[in-house]
Enzyme design. Structure first.
Site, PDB file in Angstrom:
ATOM      1  N   HIS A  17       6.416  -0.620  -4.612  1.00 31.65           N
ATOM      2  CA  HIS A  17       4.872   0.853  -4.552  1.00 31.65           C
ATOM      3  C   HIS A  17       6.219   1.379  -6.585  1.00 31.65           C
ATOM      4  CE1 HIS A  17       2.502  -0.947  -1.415  1.00 31.65           C
ATOM      5  NE2 HIS A  17       2.170  -1.610  -2.383  1.00 31.65           N
ATOM      6  N   LYS A  41      -7.844  -4.086   5.730  1.00 29.59           N
ATOM      7  CA  LYS A  41      -6.989  -4.035   6.561  1.00 29.59           C
ATOM      8  C   LYS A  41      -6.546  -3.619   7.954  1.00 29.59           C
ATOM      9  CE  LYS A  41      -4.556  -5.195   1.570  1.00 29.59           C
ATOM     10  NZ  LYS A  41      -3.744  -4.946   1.334  1.00 29.59           N
ATOM     11  N   ARG A  90       2.613  -9.443  -7.554  1.00 25.53           N
ATOM     12  CA  ARG A  90       4.180 -10.112  -7.234  1.00 25.53           C
ATOM     13  C   ARG A  90       4.481 -11.584  -7.976  1.00 25.53           C
ATOM     14  NH1 ARG A  90       2.859  -7.883  -1.880  1.00 25.53           N
ATOM     15  NH2 ARG A  90       1.271  -7.843  -2.818  1.00 25.53           N
ATOM     16  N   SER A 133       3.766  -4.506   1.777  1.00 28.85           N
ATOM     17  CA  SER A 133       3.840  -3.775   3.163  1.00 28.85           C
ATOM     18  C   SER A 133       3.694  -4.142   4.501  1.00 28.85           C
ATOM     19  CB  SER A 133       2.209  -2.602   3.311  1.00 28.85           C
ATOM     20  OG  SER A 133       2.340  -1.925   1.728  1.00 28.85           O
TER      21      SER A 133
END
Ligand code: ADP
Length: 151
Positions: A17, A41, A90, A133
């Site tokens: 990030h 999440k 990504r 994360s």
């Protein structure tokens, strides 16, 4: 002034990030890191703790601001006068998600008769493309050292 909102869960904020913020600062006058309440999440730490931790990292960078928000990202961007949404990609999996997100956000903006909120996707640096994360959280659960993944 070109303002970009960098929205995400940032649970936690990783070196991946941070790399997107660093590169965003080369493109925009200001980057606003926006920590969202993501209903999809399972969250680790409280949003306000995340905001405080990220703000500490950018204490000396006047062009970075950190906020939390609980509404739609497009509404936040309009409130802040931002014309760009900054995101990172990504993988192909990320790409498909980001493409759909960008399209829905464009639909929302059009429906509101607004113009000029553009999503800018930066390809993750190969040094960080494997970092997420959720993986960092999992390692933390097992008491492993994750310092090298965190800025
Ligand atoms: P979200 O819950 O919105 O996916 P994340 O905090 O997981 O929020 O990610 C925020 C943004 O940062 C997303 O665009 C994601 O693709 C990107 N990102 C996450 N990890 C990395 C990384 N290691 N390198 C580059 N971009 C990343």
């Amino acid at each position: 002034m070109n303002i970009a909102v960098f929205p995400g869960s940032f649970d936690p904020f990783t070196v991946g990030h941070a790399d997107i913020v660093r590169r965003g600062l080369q493109l925009f006058d200001r980057v606003i890191v926006a920590v969202g309440y993501n209903s999809q999440k399972l969250s680790g730490s409280p949003v306000e703790d995340r905001v405080a931790a990220i703000a500490r990292i950018y204490m000396n960078e006047t062009r970075v601001e950190v906020v939390s928000y609980s509404d739609l990202t497009v509404d936040l961007a309009q409130r802040l006068g931002a014309r760009f949404l900054l995101r990172g990609v990504r993988s192909v999996k990320d790409f498909e998600y980001e493409r759909d997100l960008a399209a829905v956000n464009a639909d929302l903006i059009r429906a509101e008769g607004q113009e000029g909120l553009e999503t800018v996707l930066l390809i993750a640096d190969s040094r960080y493309a494997h970092i997420s994360s959720s993986l960092v959280r999992e390692l933390q659960t097992y008491g492993r050292d994750v310092a090298h993944y965190l800025p």
